[in-house]
Design a protein around this motif. Structure first.
Motif, short mmCIF file in Angstrom:
data_model
loop_
_atom_site.label_atom_id
_atom_site.label_comp_id
_atom_site.label_asym_id
_atom_site.label_seq_id
_atom_site.Cartn_x
_atom_site.Cartn_y
_atom_site.Cartn_z
N ARG A 140 19.21 -15.26 1.68
CA ARG A 140 19.68 -14.50 2.85
C ARG A 140 20.76 -15.25 3.61
N GLU A 141 20.71 -16.59 3.61
CA GLU A 141 21.77 -17.38 4.26
C GLU A 141 23.13 -17.11 3.62
N GLY A 142 23.13 -16.66 2.38
CA GLY A 142 24.36 -16.31 1.67
C GLY A 142 24.91 -14.94 2.07
N GLY A 143 24.28 -14.29 3.03
CA GLY A 143 24.79 -13.02 3.55
C GLY A 143 24.35 -11.79 2.78
N ARG A 144 23.27 -11.89 2.04
CA ARG A 144 22.75 -10.75 1.29
C ARG A 144 21.26 -10.62 1.53
N SER A 145 20.76 -9.39 1.45
CA SER A 145 19.33 -9.15 1.61
C SER A 145 18.98 -7.78 1.07
N LEU A 146 17.70 -7.50 0.95
CA LEU A 146 17.21 -6.15 0.65
C LEU A 146 16.71 -5.54 1.95
N TYR A 147 17.14 -4.32 2.23
CA TYR A 147 16.69 -3.57 3.41
C TYR A 147 15.92 -2.35 2.93
N THR A 148 14.94 -1.95 3.71
CA THR A 148 14.22 -0.71 3.45
C THR A 148 15.00 0.43 4.08
N VAL A 149 15.29 1.46 3.28
CA VAL A 149 16.00 2.63 3.83
C VAL A 149 15.09 3.85 3.96
N GLU A 150 13.97 3.83 3.25
CA GLU A 150 13.04 4.94 3.39
C GLU A 150 11.65 4.47 2.98
N THR A 151 10.65 4.94 3.72
CA THR A 151 9.25 4.63 3.42
C THR A 151 8.42 5.89 3.62
N ARG A 152 7.52 6.12 2.69
CA ARG A 152 6.54 7.20 2.83
C ARG A 152 5.17 6.57 2.72
N LEU A 153 4.36 6.70 3.78
CA LEU A 153 3.01 6.14 3.79
C LEU A 153 1.99 7.23 3.50
N HIS A 154 0.96 6.87 2.76
CA HIS A 154 -0.14 7.78 2.45
C HIS A 154 -1.43 7.06 2.86
N HIS A 155 -2.07 7.54 3.89
CA HIS A 155 -3.33 6.94 4.37
C HIS A 155 -4.49 7.67 3.70
N ARG A 156 -5.39 6.91 3.09
CA ARG A 156 -6.52 7.51 2.37
C ARG A 156 -7.87 7.17 2.99
N ARG A 157 -8.06 5.93 3.40
CA ARG A 157 -9.34 5.49 3.96
C ARG A 157 -9.07 4.53 5.11
N GLU A 158 -10.08 4.37 5.95
CA GLU A 158 -9.97 3.44 7.07
C GLU A 158 -10.24 2.02 6.59
N ALA A 159 -9.68 1.07 7.34
CA ALA A 159 -9.96 -0.36 7.10
C ALA A 159 -10.37 -0.95 8.44
N ALA A 160 -11.48 -1.65 8.45
CA ALA A 160 -12.03 -2.21 9.68
C ALA A 160 -11.75 -3.71 9.78
N GLU A 161 -11.86 -4.21 10.99
CA GLU A 161 -11.63 -5.63 11.26
C GLU A 161 -12.43 -6.50 10.29
N GLY A 162 -11.74 -7.50 9.73
CA GLY A 162 -12.38 -8.46 8.84
C GLY A 162 -12.45 -8.04 7.39
N GLU A 163 -12.13 -6.78 7.09
CA GLU A 163 -12.22 -6.34 5.70
C GLU A 163 -11.06 -6.92 4.88
N PRO A 164 -11.34 -7.26 3.61
CA PRO A 164 -10.29 -7.82 2.75
C PRO A 164 -9.39 -6.72 2.19
N LEU A 165 -8.10 -7.02 2.12
CA LEU A 165 -7.11 -6.09 1.58
C LEU A 165 -6.44 -6.75 0.38
N ALA A 166 -6.30 -6.00 -0.70
CA ALA A 166 -5.61 -6.48 -1.90
C ALA A 166 -4.48 -5.50 -2.20
N LEU A 167 -3.28 -6.03 -2.31
CA LEU A 167 -2.10 -5.17 -2.50
C LEU A 167 -1.48 -5.35 -3.87
N SER A 168 -0.89 -4.27 -4.35
CA SER A 168 -0.14 -4.32 -5.59
C SER A 168 1.21 -3.66 -5.37
N LEU A 169 2.13 -3.92 -6.29
CA LEU A 169 3.46 -3.35 -6.20
C LEU A 169 3.98 -3.14 -7.60
#
Length: 177
Positions: free
Chosen positions: A71-100
């Motif tokens: 990024r110091e070289g003057g380049r980066s990736l920016y988000t231009v659009e996001t669509r979120l889909h909420h399926r279930r609740e997550a409560a304090e202290g619960e573990p989250l595992a993400l994939s991409l």
């Protein structure tokens, strides 16, 4: 005023190995629901889902080779659009595992899909579809990714193409009648 800092800030990036197997999907980020993320309904607030997906994106950027030095070289990736889909609740202290997974890419853009699952039960809590664009930050406009990042994205795209496209991808928003 404090700025937003991701958990990976200052950690650099991992070296790319063309011979290494690419996981499909990538599993780069795990966290626990912070008390600061819980709202008056007793579960994770909607804006905090996006915060966690953003942290997952930052882990992906570092996997790809985009870090503070890049990024110091003057380049980066920016988000231009996001669509979120909420399926279930997550409560304090619960573990989250993400994939991409990388769904598509061209010389300037990357289309990714995130899943957030409960870290113990693997239940899908939320998903996010994002379009990212490579930016010349000094010019304030899009520009082509350098060849080495295009090469890496091609490899990721090929590795992730074996996965079925999630039903949520590209789904129009609206009230179905």
């Amino acid at each position: 005023m404090e700025r937003v800092v991701t958990p990976y800030e200052g950690s650099g990036h991992r070296p790319w190995d063309d011979a290494a197997e690419i996981p499909a999907p990538l599993r780069l980020h795990r966290t626990t629901v912070s008390p600061r993320w819980v709202d008056y309904n007793g579960h994770m607030s909607e804006s905090c889902y996006l915060l966690v997906f953003g942290d997952n994106s930052d882990a992906f950027f570092r996997y790809l080779g985009i870090d503070e030095q890049y990024r110091e070289g003057g380049r980066s990736l920016y988000t231009v659009e996001t669509r979120l889909h909420h399926r279930r609740e997550a409560a304090e202290g619960e573990p989250l595992a993400l994939s991409l997974r990388v769904l598509d890419r061209d010389a300037k853009r990357v289309h990714v899909f995130h899943e957030m699952r409960h870290g113990d039960t693997d239940v899908l809590l939320a998903a996010a579809e994002q379009l990212l664009v490579h930016v010349d930050t000094s010019a304030g406009r899009s520009c082509e990714l350098p060849a080495h990042l295009q090469h890496r994205l091609d490899a990721l795209h090929r590795a992730h193409a074996v996965l079925p496209v999630p039903d949520l991808v590209g789904r129009p928003l609206g009230i179905r009648r």
